[in-house]
Design a protein around this motif. Structure first.
Motif, mmCIF file in Angstrom:
data_model
loop_
_atom_site.group_PDB
_atom_site.id
_atom_site.type_symbol
_atom_site.label_atom_id
_atom_site.label_comp_id
_atom_site.label_asym_id
_atom_site.label_seq_id
_atom_site.Cartn_x
_atom_site.Cartn_y
_atom_site.Cartn_z
ATOM 1 N N ASP A 225 0.868 -1.187 0.000
ATOM 2 C CA ASP A 225 0.000 0.000 0.000
ATOM 3 C C ASP A 225 0.895 1.224 0.000
ATOM 4 O OD1 ASP A 225 -1.960 1.879 0.242
ATOM 5 O OD2 ASP A 225 -2.556 1.340 2.274
ATOM 6 N N ARG B 77 -2.132 4.751 -6.171
ATOM 7 C CA ARG B 77 -1.902 4.286 -4.800
ATOM 8 C C ARG B 77 -2.307 2.833 -4.646
ATOM 9 N NH1 ARG B 77 -4.456 6.387 0.936
ATOM 10 N NH2 ARG B 77 -3.483 4.578 1.875
ATOM 11 N N GLU C 245 -12.072 0.645 2.078
ATOM 12 C CA GLU C 245 -11.466 1.950 2.362
ATOM 13 C C GLU C 245 -12.010 3.037 1.443
ATOM 14 O OE1 GLU C 245 -7.089 1.419 3.874
ATOM 15 O OE2 GLU C 245 -7.300 0.344 1.982
ATOM 16 N N ASP D 233 -8.484 5.310 6.172
ATOM 17 C CA ASP D 233 -8.749 5.819 4.827
ATOM 18 C C ASP D 233 -10.235 5.995 4.567
ATOM 19 O OD1 ASP D 233 -6.332 6.320 3.414
ATOM 20 O OD2 ASP D 233 -5.889 4.189 3.606
ATOM 21 N N ARG E 297 -6.235 12.780 5.541
ATOM 22 C CA ARG E 297 -5.850 12.287 6.866
ATOM 23 C C ARG E 297 -4.479 12.772 7.294
ATOM 24 N NH1 ARG E 297 -4.747 5.769 5.758
ATOM 25 N NH2 ARG E 297 -3.197 5.796 7.403
HETATM 26 MG MG MG Z 1 -5.522 2.404 4.477
#
Ligand code: MG
Ligand code: PEP
Length: 756
Positions: free
Chosen positions: A519, A542, A616, A640, A650
């Motif tokens: 990730d 991402r 997410e 997320d 965030r």
């Molecule tokens: Mg996450």
């Protein structure tokens, strides 16, 4: 006898509960106290509300703020503990309620306050643990105006504000010292309020990390050094680095030969030493020759368009500092530049955090970032206190200024006095003792009425596996596999990944292990991967998007997991940031393909891992029923999920106030996901920080989430809280929260607690 329907107890508790808002909106500390007194006087319909704080040096109670008394008496009214009604309150640590104060023998009249007309008097002590912080007082001209409900409410208020007022008290004692702190930081003297990102207490001299590479120039000279001394210094430096690397590798196996690889490479680079020697031959003093050549390298690296090369400049600075120290005959041991210091930086890369950990930095203060950012997660993993304080002025602090960090509350004290330091040292000792007692966990967790809740651990580095094991986590609910990637200087290959993963499997035999595939991107960008130019990385290439775009990398990782988990009965793989069924099918196809390939190659591997989806991206909520059917399990990454559902970055401190897991839309959506999983007969867990939020955990249990995965250090407390909760209560609490459509409403339910 007046009735007290003119008082708004609930409103008072609500507004005081919003202390952070009160703090944010206050211009300075006197203003904060004044606002607090005002809120209390308004809601209790009191004509007077005053705040007295205890000055431990003089032993007196001092009037610090008032609504209703003469403001000119602030700081002037002082009394000993035990003296007058206010003093009696702090002495007895009990509320004092008097219907007609001037008639009370303990009453002491202060003419300058103008309190003559006030008859009813109610005071409650403010205390934080053992510390007597001060007294809250309300007064009214009507006799017998206050009654028992007011006492109860004012006590509740006192306990809410105690933490803040204790800090104010400490701060004020700090301010009284010669105004030293004022000069240290021009904009916010003595104290900066930030947000706690990694717990712990730290005290050390400040070092501002600005990547300007000037510190090496400050090391001492060795005027009489010869060429032979230079070679000796290089050899000594290499030896020290090897030892340091070895020690660090024990702590962080993933980092094997990585942290100091750039240093060691430089030492091995004949050109580097040859250029220095040439300068020495040409008559330059040895230390000067080292500095000049190092400066050239630093400039070269610093000007590179590639970030990972620019980062190397810091390594050269560090290396040169070590050589110069050795030349001057000073011992570096494993100290580096940062041991025992508090690093202040605008932002840091994960590799830099690791470097600081290797040098045993005391703590870190960042002026940007978010507490759920991965730099924060890494700091927690490494046990380094971290505070995020959005104040660029901190970067202007003088080097070596003593700094105390309270990583529990997010407070940064500049030049604290002995009193403050001792208080914090005591607290840190208590915290450690509490942590040592955490071993008393049971292997399984049940609510008071017998409903099982599975508690697992989130880990980022192998060093945490043993802690998770000792704390009796029922397996790993989230292993963030990007961390070994982030701390390296290149992508690890399949064999290296295999070795790391196999070690995890060996450390936790027989336990359920959940590998979350890579990730990266967003805020987790490895230094060696130049993605400069992605304008909005949180919405960019991402996580699973990255993996699907780099199939070779993805395949290697899946193969490494399957191979490492050959003997792990409950092996799970989950994909982050899935936004459609299609993406899940594509990711699953990689697992099928890799399994077939391993079969053909005859390599041992796990034949049928459970495949899960991390929830997410809010897009999947509309297809959650189908996704729950297709996947073997769901895991909600609330860090997320909240970010994307509410559209709040965030990692951005500026908008942290809007990052609200208790938002009604978050709560209702979570329920929908839990229901879909339940209907499909698939497990759903929560692995974001929300699972460790003690106010929201009962909600998650109440909507039927059967498994929670949290940072290991949260496990003992979470278990005891679950034991003390009944499922019936949790369900009722969840229903009350789900009935609210506003944040104010959900927050009021949270404040009223599981048992209102
Ligand atoms: Mg996450
Ligand atoms: C999350 O998003 O909640 C999560 C657990 O993943 P990460 O924090 O690694 O993004």
């Amino acid at each position: 006898m007046p009735n007290n329907t003119d008082r708004d107890h609930l409103g008072l508790l609500y507004d005081i509960g919003e202390l952070s808002l009160l703090i944010r909106e206050s211009t300075d500390i006197p203003n904060l106290l004044e606002r607090t007194a005002k809120v209390i006087s308004q809601h209790l319909n009191a004509e007077v509300c005053s705040i007295y704080l205890h000055d431990q040096e003089t032993g007196e109670l001092v009037l610090k703020a008032t609504q209703g008394l003469n403001p000119a008496s602030i700081e002037k009214v002082r009394m000993a503990v035990g003296s007058g009604l206010v003093g009696a309150t702090l002495e007895s640590l009990e509320p004092v309620l008097v219907g007609d104060a001037p008639q009370d023998p303990r009453f002491k009249y202060f003419a300058e306050t103008g309190e003559g007309p006030f008859r009813s008097f109610l005071a409650v002590p403010i205390q934080r643990g053992e510390v007597r912080t001060g007294v809250l007082v309300v007064q009214h001209s009507t006799p017998d105006y206050f009654a028992f409900p007011d006492v109860r409410t004012l006590r509740a208020v006192a306990s809410q504000v105690a933490g803040v007022l204790e800090n104010v008290r400490l701060l004020m004692s700090l301010r009284q010292r010669d105004g030293v702190a004022e000069t240290a930081l021009k904009s916010e003297p003595g104290f900066v309020k930030g947000r706690a990102a990694s717990p712990g207490f730290a005290f050390g001299d400040a070092v501002v990390f600005d990547r300007s590479h000037v510190r090496l120039l400050e090391t001492e000279d060795a005027p009489l050094a010869t060429e032979a001394d230079f070679h000796d210094a290089v050899a000594a430096t290499a030896r020290q680095l090897d030892q340091l690397q070895e020690r660090f590798t024990e702590r962080l196996p993933e980092s094997a030969s990585l942290i100091f690889s750039a240093h060691l490479m430089m030492l091995k680079d004949a050109q580097f030493t040859r250029r220095i020697v040439a300068k020495i031959h040409a008559g330059t003093a040895v230390s000067q020759a080292v500095r000049e050549v190092a400066r050239d390298y630093i400039r070269l690296f610093g000007e590179s368009p590639h970030r990972y090369l620019r980062e190397k400049a810091k390594d050269i600075e560090d290396l040169t500092g070590r050589i110069l120290k050795n030349l001057a005959g000073q011992s570096w041991d494993d100290q580096g530049l940062y041991q025992g210091r508090v690093v202040i930086a605008q932002a840091l890369y994960p590799s830099e955090i690791l470097k600081f950990a290797s040098e045993k930095v005391a703590g870190i203060v960042l002026t940007s970032g978010g507490v759920t950012s991965h730099v924060a997660i890494l700091a927690r993993t490494l046990g380094i206190p971290l505070i995020i304080a959005g104040q660029a002025a901190l970067l202007a602090i003088a080097q070596d200024t003593p700094i105390l960090m309270d990583g529990e509350l997010g407070n940064v004290y500049i030049q604290p006095d002995r009193d403050i330091i001792e208080r914090f040292s005591d607290r840190e000792r208590e915290r450690r003792v509490a942590a040592d007692h955490a071993g008393a966990m049971q292997p399984e967790t049940f609510t008071g009425d017998g409903v099982r809740v599975i508690l697992r651990a989130n880990i980022n580095l192998l060093s945490e596996a043993s802690i998770a094991g000792e704390l009796k986590a029922e397996g790993i609910g989230l292993y963030r596999t990007e961390f070994p990637f982030l701390i390296r200087s290149t992508f690890p290959g399949e064999e290296e990944e295999f070795r790391i993963y196999r070690r995890l499997c060996a450390d936790l035999p027989g336990r359920l292990l959940t590998f979350r595939t890579l990730d990266i991107a967003g805020e987790k960008v490895p230094a060696y991967w130049d993605i400069a130019g992605e304008p909005n990385p949180q919405l960019g290439l991402r996580s699973i998007r990255f993996s699907l775009r780099h199939p070779e990398q993805f395949r290697q990782q899946i193969r490494a997991i399957l191979r490492a988990g050959a003997d792990t009965p409950q092996l799970r793989i989950m994909f982050p940031m899935i936004s459609s069924l299609d993406e899940f099918y594509q990711a699953r196809a990689f697992v099928d393909e890799s399994r077939e390939a391993l079969e053909r190659e005859g390599l041992p591997h796990h034949p049928s891992p459970s495949l899960g989806v991390m929830v997410e991206v809010p897009a999947v909520v509309e297809i959650i029923e189908e996704l729950a059917e297709a996947a073997d399990f769901l895991s909600i990454g609330t860090n997320d999920f909240v970010q994307y559902l509410l559209g709040v970055d965030r990692t951005n401190d500026q908008v942290a106030y809007a990052y609200r897991p208790e938002h009604p839309s978050v709560l209702r959506t979570l329920q929908r996901i839990a229901d879909a999983a339940g209907k499909a007969g698939k497990e759903v867990s929560v692995c974001g920080e929300m699972a460790a939020d003690l106010d929201l955990m009962p909600f998650l249990v109440g909507i039927g989430i059967p498994a929670l995965s949290v940072d290991p250090h949260h496990l003992p407390e979470l278990q005891s809280r679950i034991n003390a909760l009944t499922f019936t209560e949790a369900k009722a609490y969840a229903a009350r929260l789900l009935a609210e459509a506003t944040l104010a409403g959900t927050q009021a339910v949270i404040r009223s607690g599981v048992r209102p």
